[in-house]
Every structure is written in C-alpha cells, then in structure tokens.
Design a protein around this motif. Structure first.
Motif, PDB file in Angstrom:
ATOM      1  N   PRO A  47       0.784  -1.229   0.000  1.00  0.00           N
ATOM      2  CA  PRO A  47       0.000   0.000   0.000  1.00  0.00           C
ATOM      3  C   PRO A  47       0.821   1.287   0.000  1.00  0.00           C
TER       4      PRO A  47
ATOM      5  N   ILE B 144       0.393   3.332   6.836  1.00  0.00           N
ATOM      6  CA  ILE B 144       0.143   4.068   8.091  1.00  0.00           C
ATOM      7  C   ILE B 144      -1.363   4.183   8.334  1.00  0.00           C
ATOM      8  N   GLN B 145      -2.096   4.404   7.280  1.00  0.00           N
ATOM      9  CA  GLN B 145      -3.539   4.569   7.436  1.00  0.00           C
ATOM     10  C   GLN B 145      -4.256   3.256   7.760  1.00  0.00           C
ATOM     11  N   LYS B 146      -3.873   2.185   7.042  1.00  0.00           N
ATOM     12  CA  LYS B 146      -4.655   0.946   7.158  1.00  0.00           C
ATOM     13  C   LYS B 146      -4.149   0.028   8.256  1.00  0.00           C
ATOM     14  N   TYR B 147      -2.848  -0.012   8.448  1.00  0.00           N
ATOM     15  CA  TYR B 147      -2.306  -1.063   9.308  1.00  0.00           C
ATOM     16  C   TYR B 147      -1.677  -0.574  10.604  1.00  0.00           C
TER      17      TYR B 147
ATOM     18  N   ASP C 180       2.002   5.773   3.009  1.00  0.00           N
ATOM     19  CA  ASP C 180       0.760   6.389   3.506  1.00  0.00           C
ATOM     20  C   ASP C 180      -0.334   5.355   3.726  1.00  0.00           C
ATOM     21  N   GLY C 181      -0.482   4.450   2.750  1.00  0.00           N
ATOM     22  CA  GLY C 181      -1.514   3.419   2.869  1.00  0.00           C
ATOM     23  C   GLY C 181      -1.248   2.522   4.070  1.00  0.00           C
TER      24      GLY C 181
ATOM     25  N   GLU D 286      -6.649   1.505  -3.316  1.00  0.00           N
ATOM     26  CA  GLU D 286      -6.506   0.066  -3.478  1.00  0.00           C
ATOM     27  C   GLU D 286      -7.134  -0.627  -2.269  1.00  0.00           C
TER      28      GLU D 286
ATOM     29  N   GLY E 182      -5.724   7.026   1.035  1.00  0.00           N
ATOM     30  CA  GLY E 182      -4.778   6.068   0.457  1.00  0.00           C
ATOM     31  C   GLY E 182      -4.951   5.981  -1.041  1.00  0.00           C
ATOM     32  N   SER E 183      -4.399   4.956  -1.620  1.00  0.00           N
ATOM     33  CA  SER E 183      -4.388   4.841  -3.074  1.00  0.00           C
ATOM     34  C   SER E 183      -5.733   4.402  -3.616  1.00  0.00           C
TER      35      SER E 183
ATOM     36  N   LEU F 102       0.180  13.037   5.669  1.00  0.00           N
ATOM     37  CA  LEU F 102      -0.042  11.755   6.336  1.00  0.00           C
ATOM     38  C   LEU F 102      -1.502  11.354   6.375  1.00  0.00           C
TER      39      LEU F 102
END
Lengths: 304, 310
Positions: free
Chosen positions: A75, A81-84, A78-79, B289, B286-287, B282
């Motif tokens: 991800p 940090i946001q999701k996990y 950024d992905g 995805e 997100g993407s 930050l």
C-alpha cells in the motif's frame, strides 16, 4: 529463564519473530494467534508508493519449498500508516517495518517517514528481493551500493536498522561487514534464493514472472551456513531465517550465530509455528539447563 | 475463522474419483456460510508443504463435509485417511454467496463438476427453490443431483460427451432458461462455481442479459487468510483496477467487478532519483486500493498446484 534479546536498541521479549512477506501486516494472523506472544512482528516490505505487484501465478509449491514472485505488492507508506499502523501500534511487542526503494534516496525517504512515526520498533532494509527489476536485489549484490543505502538511512533515523542480506553473493562476509560499517545495528540472514520451476505439460514456467525466490525447509542448510559465515565476520546481532519450522531448526540457526530467528514460509501452512517453537525452545533450555537464551547464540563447536 | 484439529467421521467414495469427507468440528460448523471454504493440512504430506483449500459442501450439527476429486498427491493422501484420524483445518474462510432474502429471487445455480459442492448450502438456505444447472465432461462428473432434488430444486444436466442429460456445455440449458421470461414477480439471480472458462462464460451471459451474478473464483492459493498475496485476480477499482485476494476478498465476486484478463502491466513506478516528488500529507486518502492478499487448491472445483506432479 531469560528469553529476551536485543538487536541494537530493539528489545525483543523473546528471540522468535516472523519473516517479512510471510505474515502480511500482522492483522491477518490475529484471529489465529496472540501476536503479543511473538518476539516482534515483522511486516511485508513497504516502499514510498503503492505497488501493484506481479501478475499471477505468483507462487508454486516445490519439493519441501515454495517458489514466489509476489512482486512486493503493497500500500505504500501512507496506505500502510492509514490501514495497518493503528492495529500494529497497539501491540505490546515491537513491530519491525521492512522497507525498500528503487533508489538510495527513496530508501532514505521511507526511513525518514517512519522515523517520525511514534512506536516503530526497528526498520529492516530489504536489499535482497529477487523479484523486482528496478530495486532490491541490486543493492544487496553490490557492496558499495549496500553501504550507500545503509548510510543514507542511518543519517535520517535513530531507529534500529536491520539489513536483510541477499544469499545471492559469492561470499556474505564482505556484505555483512559493509552493512555493519555503514551503521546497521543488525542483519537479517537470509532472503529467498533465486529459482525456477517449469510445468512440463504446458512447457510454461510455473510463475508468471518466470523466475522467483525459493523459501521453505529446502533452503535451511544453505541459510544456516550464511548465518555462520556472517557471524564470524561481524559483531552486530543477526536474525536468522530460512526454512525454520521447528524449535530444532531455530536452535540450529542460533548455534550458528543468530541472536534471534524468524519463521517464514511455515506461517503459510502452520500459523502456530512461531508459538510452537517458543514453547519447545523453553523445554530445550530447561532440559539443557540453559538459563539465558543468549548462551545458545554461536554455541556451535567447530575445529576452525 | 478458527484453526482446529478435527476428527474424521467419514471419508467415502461418492463416485468414481470423487470422495466425501465428513469431519467433526464443533467450533467451525455453526459459523459456515454458503460458498466459504476450509484450508486443510494433509498430515502425511511432508515434502508438499501447503494446505489445500476445499469448498465446504454440507453442514450438519457439529460436522461439516467436503467433496473432493483425487487428482494429485494431496487429494490422494487425503483419500487414504480413515475415520478416527485427525486433520488440522482453518475454516470457515472467505466471503461466500449472498443468500437471497426474499421469495422474489429465482436463483439459478450453475456448477461445473464438483462446483456443486460450493453451491449446496446456498440452495439449502435459499427461501425458495430454484434451478441448478450442472455440467461435466461425462456422466461420472455429475454429482449431488439427488441431494439438490431432495431440497426441491430442479436439476438440469449437460455433459460434453452426451452420456448424461443434454449433450454440450452447461451454459446451453442456462441460456435456454433465461431466454424465457422469469415467472411474474420474480427475477433471475445467477450463482456459479466451476472451472474458470465456465465462470467467464456465465459472467458474459449475465452481462448480456443484465442479470446479477455471483461467481466463486478458483485460483492457486497459499496461506488462505489474506497474508501472502498469491491468489490475486484483477478486479475493477475506481477508474482503474487492482489485484484482490480470492481467499479473503472472495472467493465469491460479483461478475461485473471482474476483469478476466490482466491489463497491460505498467512497470513498477520508479521514483525519480532526485529530488523526490512532494509527499502527500499523512492524513491523505490512500491509493484507493483494497486490502490485497493471496492463495491455491480450493476444491469444489479446485484442484491445483502441487497436484500435477504426483
């Protein structure tokens, strides 16, 4: 009985973690085992941007092993940090974040981003993925590039740095030394071995990527040798990995010189492996009268 | 999802190369939803490491069953196991079929061979019977007909060699049915499990007739729980596409989400060496995805990797 070990400033409550790429981001395994029993959780490799990964088929089962070319799908910083991160930061055990890039600057930028994130246990520099054309492996097979990557990350973070070395080199000692001299606090040894499998009925490679990285029990003796050679060349601690599926395997790596171990491919077929190893490691120590797990580290006796 | 060591209650030949395995799994059985699967470790396989995924066929109290075809070393070893022996399973896994809630739906189930297994619970739990279309190469591949009939479902059969039912592919009787208007007040909903070419054909038919269709996808699978990213397939996402995991984002997907072929792969994006592009904040989204992962030999129509070399 003491099981705690340190990799630089990273304190692991016990020496058993999981190998990057075999444990997702931890959350996938949380319904099946208590992650807080592990020595650390090591997450799948992350680069700055999202990565789509390779086309399927991405893995092939081979005799006593697994061939993979996932392509570091992920991800991005950024992905992640946001999701996990909200899940991982709540764990009581440290998280080791595996990072990679396609340039020295990108490695450093990813390291800098995680340096500002509260609660990271350590960064593991992936310089050894065989499945990405533009990144990874080239940094692991050229000791000057390896030094530059480690030094660039060292400049931007005070987090413990663990360099994950490639097995695909004529001798691992100079790479272990290069990483240590550039400021790495520890080494992970080793990554997958370049390999290939062919379906003889269709004459097609069994991976869409044609070649991939081999992991699982079939690589263990080669990985043990690499750990042994590196441990004789450097003083920094080593996390040993490669085909570990039992406490006996883990102890072998530790006797070769590993301070800690990581369970990899075994997570895919037996998610309890790391915790089973921990229980059996305690029994082994009891049986042998070992009070501190560090007594096992480097305990192999050779005549040279 | 639970990991449990379960006892084999029965493991009997259902027909030809097909076996039905019943295990006692009190923690797992009540959780099973139609279209979910079990990831099974076959203890006698030492050099073949991975678990094998199988669609869950029937649930009965604290037991559930699997229907499998012996095609390779994994399933052959499984067929030799006896009642009283134990197996380690992780189940139930995956996102299954959406069970119709009301009488308005007229469910049309399409199965290739032991794809029937993945559809049984859906038929059992649907509020009103529909029609199940089952196809196979020959008579011996047509399974579970009596079981579906016992639920009050109409069964239409097609075999490629004409040895049972209509001669040809299962899509023929399906097309014949949906060319007729649905009974007043009812609408067709398609659900399918079988080989990929069959699923693709059902997806195209659904699109052509503008019918909702849920397809249970079959891919190589490894961990089964979303971590390894083996079992990905291309799925539409926003204005582009993304790989999604058959094991956890599926195995059941809406037909209109699926791409079937992988668009020309863009190279892995290479960051300019210097300077780096400005970084998003930050807290930026997100993407887009989805959470992605991976998988393998799910059976119910599945049979796969590591199974060719026995």
């Amino acid at each position: 009985m003491n099981l705690a070990v340190n990799i630089g400033q990273l304190r692991m409550p016990n020496p058993v973690t999981v190998a990057s790429g075999t444990f997702g981001y931890g959350i996938e395994y949380s319904p099946l085992l208590d992650l807080n029993q592990l020595g650390a959780v090591t997450v799948k490799g992350i680069r700055l941007h999202p990565v789509r990964g390779n086309p399927p088929p991405r893995t092939a089962e081979v005799t006593s092993g697994l061939l993979n070319a996932i392509g570091l799908q992920g991800p991005g910083v950024d992905g992640f940090i946001q999701k996990y991160w909200p899940f991982l930061r709540e764990l009581r055990v440290p998280t080791i974040i595996n990072i990679w890039g396609t340039t020295v600057e990108e490695y450093a930028e990813v390291a800098r981003r995680f340096d500002t994130l509260e609660g990271v246990g350590a960064l593991e520099l992936n310089v050894s993925c065989p499945n990405i054309k533009e990144g990874g492996a080239q940094f692991g097979t050229d000791s000057r590039l390896l030094s530059r990557v480690v030094a660039a990350c060292r400049r931007v973070t005070t987090l413990p740095l663990i360099t994950k070395l490639s097995p695909n080199v004529p001798s691992i000692a100079p790479f272990a030394q290069a990483a240590a001299e550039a400021g790495s606090d520890g080494l992970s040894i080793t990554n997958s071995f370049p390999a290939m499998a062919i379906d003889i009925e269709t004459r097609r490679p069994r991976l869409a990527n044609v070649t991939g990285g081999l992991t699982g029990p079939c690589i263990k003796p080669m990985a043990v040798k690499l750990v042994w050679e590196a441990a004789r060349a450097v003083k920094i601690p080593i996390i040993g990995m490669g085909g570990i599926q039992s406490a006996a395997d883990a102890i072998e790596f530790m006797m070769a010189g590993a301070t800690a171990v990581a369970v990899g491919t075994a997570n895919f077929y037996e998610p309890q492996t790391a915790l089973q190893i921990l229980a059996a490691l305690r029994q082994f120590m009891e049986r042998k009268g070992i009070v501190d797990v560090k007594e096992i580290v480097g305990a192999v006796q050779t005549d040279h | 999802m639970l990991e449990q060591t379960v006892e084999i209650v029965a493991n009997v030949r259902a027909a030809d190369l097909y076996f039905q395995l019943v295990v006692r799994a009190p923690g797992i059985a009540p959780l099973v939803q139609p279209g979910q699967f079990a990831h099974v470790r076959i203890p006698s396989l030492k050099a073949a490491l991975l678990r094998r995924p199988f669609s869950i066929y029937q649930v009965n109290g604290d037991t559930f069953s699997l229907l499998y075809k012996t095609v390779g070393q994994g399933t052959a070893a499984l067929a030799r196991m006896l009642p009283g022996e134990v197996l380690n399973v992780i189940a139930p896994l995956g996102r299954g079929f959406t069970v119709p809630r009301d009488d308005a739906a007229l469910p049309l189930l399409i199965a290739g061979g032991y794809g029937m297994a993945a559809l049984y619970l859906l038929a059992q739990r649907s509020p009103r019977p529909g029609i199940v279309f089952v196809g196979g190469r020959r008579r011996a591949d047509i399974l579970c007909v009596a079981e579906f009939a016992a639920l009050g479902w109409e069964v239409r059969i097609a075999t490629e060699d004409g040895s049972h039912g209509e001669k040809g592919l299962v899509t023929q009787p399906l097309l014949a049915a949906i060319r007729q208007p649905a009974p007043p007040g009812r609408h067709f909903r398609l659900f399918a499990c079988g080989p990929t070419p069959m699923l693709h054909a059902v997806g195209q038919i659904a699109q052509e007739f503008n019918l909702p269709a849920e397809l249970s996808m079959d891919t190589h699978m490894c961990c089964g729980i979303g971590a390894c990213l083996t079992c990905v397939i291309p799925v539409k996402s926003g204005d582009g596409w993304a790989y999604q995991r058959v094991c956890t984002d599926g195995p059941v997907f809406n037909a209109q989400e699926l791409l079937w072929t992988i668009p020309p792969a863009p190279p892995v994006p290479v960051a300019p060496s210097n300077p780096l592009p400005p970084l998003p904040a930050l807290d930026s989204p997100g993407s887009g995805e989805k959470r992605l992962t991976a998988d393998r030999e799910r059976q119910g129509s599945r049979d796969i990797q590591g199974e060719v070399s026995s």
